[in-house]
Design a protein around this motif. Structure first.
Motif, short mmCIF file in Angstrom:
data_model
loop_
_atom_site.label_atom_id
_atom_site.label_comp_id
_atom_site.label_asym_id
_atom_site.label_seq_id
_atom_site.Cartn_x
_atom_site.Cartn_y
_atom_site.Cartn_z
N GLY B 46 0.78 -1.24 0.00
CA GLY B 46 0.00 0.00 0.00
C GLY B 46 0.81 1.28 0.00
O GLY B 46 0.23 2.37 0.05
N ALA B 47 2.14 1.21 -0.09
CA ALA B 47 2.96 2.43 -0.08
C ALA B 47 2.68 3.30 -1.29
O ALA B 47 2.97 4.49 -1.27
N CYS B 48 2.10 2.71 -2.34
CA CYS B 48 1.86 3.46 -3.59
C CYS B 48 0.40 3.87 -3.75
O CYS B 48 -0.04 4.19 -4.85
N THR B 49 -0.36 3.87 -2.64
CA THR B 49 -1.80 4.15 -2.76
C THR B 49 -2.07 5.57 -3.26
O THR B 49 -1.53 6.54 -2.74
N ILE B 50 -2.89 5.66 -4.29
CA ILE B 50 -3.33 6.95 -4.85
C ILE B 50 -4.85 6.90 -4.99
O ILE B 50 -5.46 5.87 -4.65
#
Lengths: 719, 161
Positions: B46-50
């Motif tokens: 989830g570090a790249c959640t947009i």
């Protein structure tokens, strides 16, 4: 204004030798008793800082807008070190918090930590030297101001970076404008009293808060250089695989590929974008030599008390004799291989030109990264600049940075800057793991229900051994791995007969520093065993422990945290409404910690509702960040104690992705964490790792009350 | 191929060869928005959640060719220090971040959750906020999520006023 020239005097030198350095000057062959003395020294010595502490100009830069920039040799990896150092410096500099900025010291600044950012030593090690450096800087500025204003120094008042005398005021920046040669004062200024500090001891919000909430590009992974290309290196997915050669013919034809780089021990690809480099890398067929297909069972058989080298690290009385008698309780405990699993992958941007190299990297060992890159390029260290960034988690993983060398070699080969980072599978399979452990504990109770004799034997792989931080002779010199034995000591000092033996085994894969090192596993074993002894003695778990601790200074501090945790949590040794409380305590690097957990079993899952943590790290610079460290350490320790485990199958380490490598998520975190901070000494002690100690044992001890079973293996499992 | 979308209220057209390229790398390496992080590349952390059209999406596993015509928001477009989003304000008040690497992903996931469930219960949070934080800031995050919910409900909706 840049950095001033100073006439050097060396009155501020303290430390300068690490504990390791001190040990290294001893004689090479120690007898066992002497080795134990040496280890005791490591266990009890005050934290020293290894780096420059005599030249304020390496540390502080005064800017024209009257801001002071602190060039920190310690890296910010979440522990809040920039904020703590800023508080310490600002208080002695007599400036406000908004007049100080903290940046990572690049190697060009000359302010290089001689060891690492790690071991919970940053605040502890800089507590004296940094405040003195700041006070000296203030005095230098005052002396200069007195000359410029034509008054005696004693008539100057200083506040918020401004000096006042006879109705005239000057800012620090105005005072130092144009000054190129500064004289250090004859006598080191007296530091302020704790009560007089404006910032030290206050919960100042961390100074990187806004950058981190608004997504500023501050990590190694965010770094770029002009004309940069992307590199990728094929990494082995088998244990012990050595590189023979590679067929790169398919990869050469892939879109975006600029060059294949073949070195003696690795093959890499350079491409225009990350995905192109990654896809081409996957098309390279490497011929690896693998001697043996290891299985988990092989590793478990290796890590057994009795294998490898041993060293007695603690001995009082004659436990061997007592433990040959009747009624001895023996129990074994284990802990698994653990992964760092830090969110930011290891990565680096490297630019190598004919006679110099620049490396931007998330590293905990700035000096070692520079040394290694210089060596692999055949450069002098002065030709290599390391620019450290914020770390997307450290936890010990970034004490090893060989990828910087690979990026440098790829950049050298192509003549352009290279960005290169691990993918997640590579992270998991090439981690420097927390080693598995095996513990055997034996004890005998006397007629009063107290412990007559106790013995702890622990087997572990490398922690400190084979790390570039420590010279290789340290293990043979002192006989035990100083990382593996963290937490292995018996702290119940009134037990008349005690023995602790450290066994060291060579594993076929790399293991190393993982936040708190041996502390979690050793405390799990000792405190679970203590709990079992408590139950057999019929005593209350807390009284049982308190009775067996001496009233020396260390004992009083340990007793104080135990009492504080019990009082704050309302600890009761009983099951109420399906919930049990569990208790455990530990001492790590001189910092005692006691924890009480409230646990239930819901739908066959272990649920930790509340954790109460009492910690005595001495002087606390920033109580909010110390609390944050406790909260994080508790949940990270809970995660390692309940979920995390790497296993070995057909020669490879698994899992290779989050999810299968189970970790604590939001739903697993206790909703209630109560942290109590005590100050049992006048010095600032370690914080970041000590609160990781008790949690596993505390949960296991609560489960013992819920199920009647003793849980002897991490991660704890109900089945 | 050419793909057009709106990101942080700016329309962008991207020309690239491989439409399967994850949107994450377009955001980070072409549009130079570095606040969206790479953690695992497998939609596991989830570090790249947009946000894509208001929904939380993991950009590392979202092919850029599917982004055509969409409205994308990243951490850089959520709020500013002068005008923080309620989730960012709550994060500041609770001093949540430690290393900070995963935080943009958590903040975006939380903002999307509050769009769907303005007053989430602890169970709602447990079910929906499933990103990974290795510093384990979960304890403060939970408090911050509840606080953000309060702040958001106090914010006057300009469309209704």
């Amino acid at each position: 204004m840049g950095k001033g020239k100073i006439s050097r005097r060396t009155f501020l030198i303290r430390g300068g030798l690490s504990t390791i350095g001190v040990l290294a000057v001893g004689t090479y062959v120690f007898r066992n008793a002497l080795r134990r003395k040496a280890l005791k020294f490591v266990d009890t010595t005050d934290a020293l800082y290894v780096g420059n502490t005599n030249d304020p100009m390496l540390w502080f830069e005064i800017t024209k807008n009257n801001t002071i920039i602190l060039h920190s040799p310690k890296v910010e990896m979440g522990q809040g070190i920039f904020t703590g150092l800023a508080q310490m410096a600002a208080d002695e500099l007599e400036i406000s918090m908004d007049q100080i900025k903290v940046v990572h010291a690049s190697t060009d600044s000359g302010n290089i930590d001689g060891l690492s950012t790690g071991g919970s030593l940053s605040i502890a090690g800089l507590w004296h030297p940094l405040r003195e450096l700041a006070a000296v800087t203030r005095e230098i500025i005052k002396a200069e101001a007195a000359a410029k204003l034509g008054v005696e120094m004693r008539y100057l008042t200083v506040s918020n970076g401004t000096l006042t005398a006879n109705g005239k005021t000057m800012s620090y920046a105005e005072v130092m404008e144009g000054v190129t040669e500064w004289t250090l004062p004859e006598v080191s200024p007296t530091l302020k009293q704790l009560k007089d500090y404006r910032f030290i001891g206050k919960p100042i919000p961390r100074i990187d808060l806004y950058d981190k909430v608004f997504g500023k590009p501050i990590f190694g992974m965010d770094a770029e250089m002009p004309n940069m290309l992307y590199g990728a290196v094929v990494r082995p997915d088998r244990i012990g695989a050595t590189f023979i050669d590679a067929d790169t013919s398919d990869a050469e034809q892939m879109p975006g590929v600029v060059q294949i780089v073949k070195e003696s021990d690795f093959v890499g690809v350079i491409a225009h974008s990350y995905m192109e480099a990654e896809n081409a890398k996957n098309a390279i067929k490497v011929n690896w030599k693998v001697e043996r297909h290891w299985q988990s069972k092989d590793i478990e058989d290796l890590i057994k008390v009795g294998n490898g080298r041993s060293q007695i690290i603690q001995k009082e009385g004659n436990s061997d004799k007592v433990l040959q008698e009747d009624d001895v309780l023996t129990m074994a405990f284990t802990s698994p291989i653990g992964a760092h699993a830090q969110l930011e992958p290891n990565g680096v941007v490297a630019s190598v030109e004919a006679d110099r190299a620049t490396i931007i990297i998330s590293t905990q060992v700035v000096g070692i990264t520079r040394k290694e890159v210089a060596e692999c390029l055949g450069f002098r260290e002065e030709q290599v600049t390391i620019i450290p960034t914020y770390l997307g988690g450290g936890f010990g993983r970034r004490l090893h940075t060989p990828h910087a060398m690979q990026a440098a070699l790829m950049s050298k080969a192509i003549g352009k800057p290279i960005k290169y980072f691990f993918n997640r599978k590579e992270e998991f399979q090439n981690d420097m793991f927390r080693p598995p452990t095996h513990h055997i504990l034996k004890a005998k109770l006397n007629d009063d229900g107290l412990i007559e004799a106790i013995e702890h034997q622990v087997s572990s792989g490398d922690v400190a051994h084979n790390s570039p931080i420590l010279p290789h002779f340290v293990l043979p010199l002192i006989g035990a791995d100083i990382g593996a034995i963290r937490g292995a000591y018996i702290r119940y000092s009134r037990i008349p007969n005690q023995k602790v033996v450290s066994w060291h085994v060579d594993l076929p894969f790399a293991t190393s520093w993982w936040r708190s090192l041996g502390l979690l596993a050793n405390t799990f074993a000792i405190e679970s065993f203590m709990d079992e002894l408590t139950i057999r003695s019929g005593k209350n778990p807390v009284h049982f422990r308190l009775e067996q601790i001496h009233d020396d200074e260390a004992g009083q501090r340990l007793k104080a945290v135990i009492k504080a945790a019990v009082k704050t949590s309302g600890y009761q040794d009983e099951v109420r409404n399906g919930r049990a409380m569990g208790f455990a305590a530990s001492v790590d690097s001189g910092t005692p910690c006691a924890q009480v957990v409230e646990v239930s079993i819901d739908d066959n899952h272990i649920k930790v509702h509340k954790v109460t943590c009492a910690l005595d790290p001495g002087v606390v610079v920033n109580p909010d960040q110390v609390r944050a460290q406790c909260e994080g350490a508790i949940i990270m320790g809970l995660s390692a104690s309940l979920y995390e485990r790497m296993y070995v199958k057909d020669g490879a380490l698994y899992p290779t992705v989050y999810g299968p490598y189970e970790m604590a998520l939001m739903r697993h975190a206790p909703k209630d964490i109560d942290v109590v901070l005590l100050q049992g000494m006048d010095d600032a002690g370690p914080v970041g790792e000590p609160p990781l100690g008790p949690i596993g044992a505390a949960i296991g001890n609560a489960l013992r009350r819920l199920t009647g079973r003793r849980y002897r293996n991490l991660p704890l499992s109900l089945v | 191929m050419e793909i057009s979308f709106t990101i942080n209220n700016l329309s962008q057209t991207i020309e690239l060869e491989d439409g399967q390229t994850p949107l994450l790398w377009v955001i980070r390496d072409i549009l130079d928005l570095k606040g969206t992080k790479f953690g695992c590349g497998m939609a596991a952390c989830g570090a790249c959640t947009i946000h894509i059209d208001g929904e939380a999406v993991r950009a590392c596993s979202f092919p850029v060719e599917m982004a055509g015509g969409k409205h994308i928001t990243t951490i850089e477009g959520l709020g500013t220090p002068e005008h923080p989003h309620p989730v960012q304000q709550a994060w500041i008040d609770a001093i949540v971040p430690q290393c900070g690497y995963c935080q943009p992903g958590f903040i975006m996931a939380t903002a999307a959750l509050l769009n769907k469930i303005p007053n989430p219960t602890d169970e709602d949070i447990d079910r929906n906020i499933i990103n990974i934080c290795r510093c384990a800031t979960y304890y403060r995050m939970r408090k911050a999520i509840h606080k953000a919910s309060q702040l958001q409900s106090q914010t006057v909706n300009p469309l209704k006023s």
